[in-house]
Motif scaffolding. Structure first.
Motif: not given
Length: 375
Positions: A8-15, A313-318, A328-329, A333-339
Motif C-alpha cells: 500500500s505504501a513503500p517502506a521507509s528509507g532512513p537508516a 537519495a543514495p540507494r540502499e544496498d542490494a 556510512r556516509l 545521506l539517505r536517512g537525511a533525505v527522508f528526514l
C-alpha cells in the motif's frame, strides 16, 4: 514468484534505529551472499528477459497502439527499462515488450520472498480493514458460502480476516509461491494449492461457491485464460470477486511514472472496468456489483512522494546494484533525505485521506472491484 497485490505504501528509507541493528546486520549478510549470483546473472545484460515487441493489443487485437509510459523499476531498482502501451480502440494497457518467464522470475525474486518477505509480510498483515471490506462486499449476494478459493493468496492474510465475516466458510488459497502451503500449515487456509489456476482448474472443477482475485489479474500473462479457469472451478450460480488497479484513474495521468499501481515490471495487463465487464459476459458471467470508491487505497500522493525521495537519495544496498556497498556516509545521506522529506510525506498522506472521500465521484480511485455471478 507470487502474484499478489503491491504494498500500500513503500517502506521507509532512513537508516535503521539501534533496536533494528540486528536485522540490519542480518540483511547485510543476506545481500552479500546473493551478490555474486546476481552479478553473474547480469553480466550478459537484460535483453533475454524480454519477449519480442508485439504489434497488436492482447485484449482486442487492434494494431492502433500508443506508448502510455516509459519507466524503470522504481521499487527494487533492478536494471532494465519498461514500456506500457495503450490500445487506442479498447484502452487496454499492457507491458510491451513483455517479460519472458526468465524475466518474471528475475524481477519477482526477493520482492515478495527472500529479502523482501519480512518487509512486505508486515504490510500485508496489517491490512485487515481492507480485507474485511472485500469480504463484506460478497455478503449481500452469498450470506454463508460453504467454500471459497482465494487466487494469488500470498500468505493467506485475506482469508484469515475474511473468516471473521464468514466463520463457517472453508477458505482455500492458491499461489505460485510456497506462501499458500505455509498459510495452510499456519492455519490461515483449509487447503493451500501451489501452482497456476488454469493448470489446477480441472482438478478443482465445480468445487467453489466463491472465487476471489485481489490484485492478481494484472500480474497474469493471460487474464482471459485465468477468468475462464475461474468459471470452471465455480459452481453454477457461484461468485467471482475481482479487484484490480484502474488504469483510467486520474491519478495515473497526474502522477505519470510515479503512480504506484503501474508497478513495473510486475504488472503486465491493466484493464479498464468496461473491458472486464464485457469479457466476463462473454465467458458466461453476469456482473452484479461494481465498486470504485470502496477499493480505493488512499496512498497515491504519499507513494509518489516516497518514490521521488527514494530516487533522489543514495540507494540502499542490494545485490543486483553495481559498485561497492554503501558506506556510512551514503547511509547517513539517505536517512537525511527522508528526514528532510518527512513534512512532505505527512502532507501527502493528509491530502490522500481528504481526496479519498470523493475518489469514486472524481475519478481518482486507483482500483475497482467487480462481483460477477456464473450463470
Amino acid at each position: 514468484m507470487t502474484t499478489t497485490e503491491p504494498p500500500s505504501a513503500p517502506a521507509s528509507g532512513p537508516a535503521p534505529a539501534p533496536a533494528a541493528a540486528g536485522k540490519a546486520a542480518l540483511r547485510a549478510r543476506q545481500v552479500a551472499a546473493r551478490r555474486p549470483a546476481y552479478r553473474a546473472e547480469l553480466a550478459d545484460g537484460t535483453e533475454r528477459f524480454f519477449e519480442a515487441r508485439r504489434a497488436d493489443c492482447p485484449w482486442c487485437g487492434s494494431d492502433r497502439l500508443r506508448i502510455r509510459l516509459r519507466t524503470t523499476d522504481l521499487l527494487q531498482h533492478k536494471p532494465g527499462r519498461f514500456v506500457l502501451d495503450e490500445c487506442q480502440d479498447c484502452a487496454h494497457v499492457f507491458q510491451n515488450p513483455r517479460l519472458t518467464g526468465e524475466g518474471l522470475e528475475f524481477y519477482y525474486r526477493d520482492f515478495y520472498d527472500g529479502l523482501g518477505e519480512q518487509r512486505l509480510g508486515g504490510v500485508f498483515g496489517t491490512r485487515t480493514a481492507a480485507y474485511r471490506g472485500r469480504a463484506r462486499s460478497v455478503a449481500p449476494f452469498a450470506a454463508a458460502p460453504v467454500s471459497w478459493l482465494d487466487v494469488g493468496t500470498g500468505h493467506g492474510h485475506f482469508c484469515e480476516t475474511a473468516r471473521e465475516v464468514f466463520p463457517d466458510t472453508a477458505f482455500d488459497g492458491l499461489d505460485l509461491s510456497e506462501g499458500a502451503e505455509l498459510a495452510e500449515h499456519s492455519g490461515r487456509l483449509a487447503h493451500g494449492f501451489r501452482g497456476s489456476l488454469p493448470e489446477l482448474a480441472p482438478g478443482l472443477a465445480g468445487r467453489y461457491e466463491v472465487v476471489s482475485m485481489f490484485h492478481y489479474l494484472e500480474h497474469s500473462t493471460d487474464p482471459v485464460r485465468e477468468l475462464a479457469a475461474a468459471h470452471r472451478v465455480l459452481r453454477p450460480g457461484g461468485l467471482l470477486l475481482i479487484e484490480v488497479p484502474d488504469p483510467q484513474s486520474r491519478y495515473a495521468r497526474l502522477l505519470g511514472r510515479w503512480w504506484l499501481p503501474w508497478l513495473q515490471p510486475q504488472h503486465l495487463n491493466l484493464m479498464p472496468a468496461a473491458n472486464l465487464r464485457r469479457r466476463l459476459g462473454e465467458l458466461g458471467f453476469s456482473v452484479v456489483l461494481e465498486q470504485h470508491r470502496e477499493p480505493h487505497d488512499p496512498v497515491d500522493l504519499l507513494a509518489a512522494c516516497w518514490l521521488l525521495l527514494d530516487a533522489a537519495a543514495p540507494r540502499e544496498d542490494a545485490p543486483w546494484l553495481p559498485g561497492t556497498p554503501p558506506g556510512r556516509l551514503r547511509r547517513t545521506l539517505r536517512g537525511a533525505v527522508f528526514l528532510a522529506g518527512a513534512p512532505v510525506l505527512l502532507l501527502a498522506s493528509l491530502l490522500d485521506r481528504l481526496a479519498a472521500r470523493s475518489a469514486g465521484r472524481t475519478g481518482l480511485s486507483n482500483a475497482y472491484r467487480l462481483l460477477a455471478r456464473r450463470e
